[in-house]
Design an enzyme around this catalytic site. Sequence first.
Site, short mmCIF file in Angstrom:
data_model
loop_
_atom_site.label_atom_id
_atom_site.label_comp_id
_atom_site.label_asym_id
_atom_site.label_seq_id
_atom_site.Cartn_x
_atom_site.Cartn_y
_atom_site.Cartn_z
N ASN A 1 18.11 3.57 -8.63
CA ASN A 1 19.21 2.18 -8.65
C ASN A 1 18.24 2.00 -9.82
O ASN A 1 17.02 2.65 -10.38
CB ASN A 1 17.35 1.62 -7.19
CG ASN A 1 18.29 2.06 -6.11
OD1 ASN A 1 19.79 2.24 -6.06
ND2 ASN A 1 17.50 2.23 -4.90
N HIS B 1 12.83 6.61 -10.27
CA HIS B 1 12.72 7.89 -8.99
C HIS B 1 13.99 8.12 -8.90
O HIS B 1 15.09 7.52 -8.90
CB HIS B 1 11.92 6.78 -8.36
CG HIS B 1 12.12 5.65 -7.84
ND1 HIS B 1 11.83 4.80 -8.54
CD2 HIS B 1 13.12 5.23 -6.99
CE1 HIS B 1 12.23 3.27 -7.56
NE2 HIS B 1 12.25 3.89 -7.23
P1 5GP Z 1 13.16 1.62 -5.54
O1 5GP Z 1 14.59 0.25 -4.65
O2 5GP Z 1 12.66 1.07 -7.05
O3 5GP Z 1 14.63 2.94 -6.27
O4 5GP Z 1 12.74 2.10 -3.60
C1 5GP Z 1 11.13 2.48 -4.23
C2 5GP Z 1 10.78 2.73 -2.69
O5 5GP Z 1 9.43 2.53 -3.51
C3 5GP Z 1 11.20 2.80 -1.60
O6 5GP Z 1 12.08 2.90 -0.94
C4 5GP Z 1 9.94 1.70 -1.36
O7 5GP Z 1 9.89 1.90 0.13
C5 5GP Z 1 8.91 3.11 -1.07
N1 5GP Z 1 7.52 2.71 -1.82
C6 5GP Z 1 6.93 1.81 -2.89
N2 5GP Z 1 5.98 2.03 -2.62
C7 5GP Z 1 5.57 2.86 -2.11
C8 5GP Z 1 4.13 4.17 -2.10
O8 5GP Z 1 3.61 3.40 -2.52
N3 5GP Z 1 4.23 4.88 -1.35
C9 5GP Z 1 5.68 5.57 -0.72
N4 5GP Z 1 5.11 6.89 -1.52
N5 5GP Z 1 6.45 5.21 -1.04
C10 5GP Z 1 6.48 3.10 -1.55
#
Ligand code: 5GP
Length: 113
Positions: free
Chosen positions: A87, A100
């Site tokens: 994303n 990521h």
């Molecule tokens: P994005 O929307 O930025 O692509 O996704 C970020 C992802 O990071 C989300 O799916 C969320 O659940 C995950 N996430 C956010 N904070 C943490 C964390 O502290 N630990 C882990 N393992 N995942 C996280």
Amino acid sequence: MGETIFSKIIRKEIPADIVFEDDTVMAFRDIAPQTPVHFLIIPKKDIPTVNDITEEDAQTMGHMFVVASKLAKEHGVDESGYRLTVNCNRDGRQEVFHVHMHLLGGRLMGRMG
Ligand code: 5GP
């Protein structure tokens, strides 16, 4: 480059369920899994968004796909299939500003959109 929660995970300052790690890449389970298998594969280098990726990151980005392929096999979703998602910014619904790759698998997913 900005600090995120993922920088703290890389430095092991906060816990994560790490499933892969080497010099340049780390992978761990998403804290709020959307599918039975949901990993986040990240570069150890702080890169906020896909827009910030440069030619010097190309090898690491390619390596992230190799890690994804390896994890899919190890966790038994290689044959059933999976989705790799990155994303970017607001419309891409990016929440953590450290590049990521989501590896999502273990159930049939909906179409993209
Ligand atoms: P994005 O929307 O930025 O692509 O996704 C970020 C992802 O990071 C989300 O799916 C969320 O659940 C995950 N996430 C956010 N904070 C943490 C964390 O502290 N630990 C882990 N393992 N995942 C996280």
